[in-house]
Design a protein around this motif. Structure first.
Motif, short mmCIF file in Angstrom:
data_model
loop_
_atom_site.label_atom_id
_atom_site.label_comp_id
_atom_site.label_asym_id
_atom_site.label_seq_id
_atom_site.Cartn_x
_atom_site.Cartn_y
_atom_site.Cartn_z
N TYR A 2 0.84 -1.21 0.00
CA TYR A 2 0.00 0.00 0.00
C TYR A 2 0.87 1.26 0.00
O TYR A 2 1.98 1.25 0.51
CB TYR A 2 -0.89 0.02 1.24
CG TYR A 2 -1.90 -1.09 1.25
CD1 TYR A 2 -3.19 -0.87 0.81
CD2 TYR A 2 -1.55 -2.36 1.68
CE1 TYR A 2 -4.12 -1.91 0.80
CE2 TYR A 2 -2.47 -3.39 1.68
CZ TYR A 2 -3.75 -3.16 1.23
OH TYR A 2 -4.66 -4.18 1.21
N VAL A 3 0.33 2.33 -0.58
CA VAL A 3 0.95 3.64 -0.49
C VAL A 3 -0.04 4.58 0.19
O VAL A 3 -1.26 4.38 0.13
CB VAL A 3 1.36 4.21 -1.87
CG1 VAL A 3 2.47 3.38 -2.47
CG2 VAL A 3 0.18 4.31 -2.80
N ALA A 18 2.77 12.12 -1.53
CA ALA A 18 2.83 10.69 -1.27
C ALA A 18 4.21 10.40 -0.71
O ALA A 18 5.19 10.42 -1.44
CB ALA A 18 2.58 9.88 -2.53
N PRO A 19 4.31 10.16 0.59
CA PRO A 19 5.62 9.85 1.17
C PRO A 19 6.26 8.67 0.44
O PRO A 19 5.57 7.76 -0.02
CB PRO A 19 5.29 9.49 2.62
CG PRO A 19 3.99 10.16 2.89
CD PRO A 19 3.25 10.14 1.59
N ASN A 20 7.55 8.68 0.34
CA ASN A 20 8.29 7.65 -0.40
C ASN A 20 8.42 6.39 0.46
O ASN A 20 9.53 5.99 0.83
CB ASN A 20 9.67 8.20 -0.80
CG ASN A 20 10.35 7.32 -1.80
OD1 ASN A 20 9.73 6.49 -2.45
ND2 ASN A 20 11.65 7.50 -1.95
N ILE A 21 7.27 5.81 0.80
CA ILE A 21 7.22 4.62 1.65
C ILE A 21 6.19 3.67 1.07
O ILE A 21 5.11 4.09 0.65
CB ILE A 21 6.81 4.97 3.10
CG1 ILE A 21 7.77 5.97 3.72
CG2 ILE A 21 6.71 3.72 3.95
CD1 ILE A 21 7.29 6.54 5.04
#
Length: 64
Positions: A2-3, A18-21
């Motif tokens: 999931y993002v 959108a955090p880079n995770i």
């Protein structure tokens, strides 16, 4: 997987973040979403500032 996606809205302007995770489970993503909601609510620059956040599942065939 999931993002986490956040849309910030201030005075008719939008910013998409959108955090880079990548989260392995929906539960992990929702936990990050809840923690981030506290930060966003405490630090909004104007009373009329709003946000929309969600966890989005990445299709399993994205690496194909």
């Amino acid at each position: 997987m999931y993002v986490y996606l956040v849309v910030l809205m201030i005075n008719g302007s939008y910013s998409v973040q959108a955090p880079n995770i990548v989260f392995k489970t929906l539960e992990d993503c929702l936990s990050a979403k809840a923690a981030n909601a506290q930060v966003l609510n405490k630090t909004k620059p104007f009373p009329n500032a709003r946000y929309y956040s969600t966890c989005i599942q990445i299709p399993k065939d994205v690496e194909a």
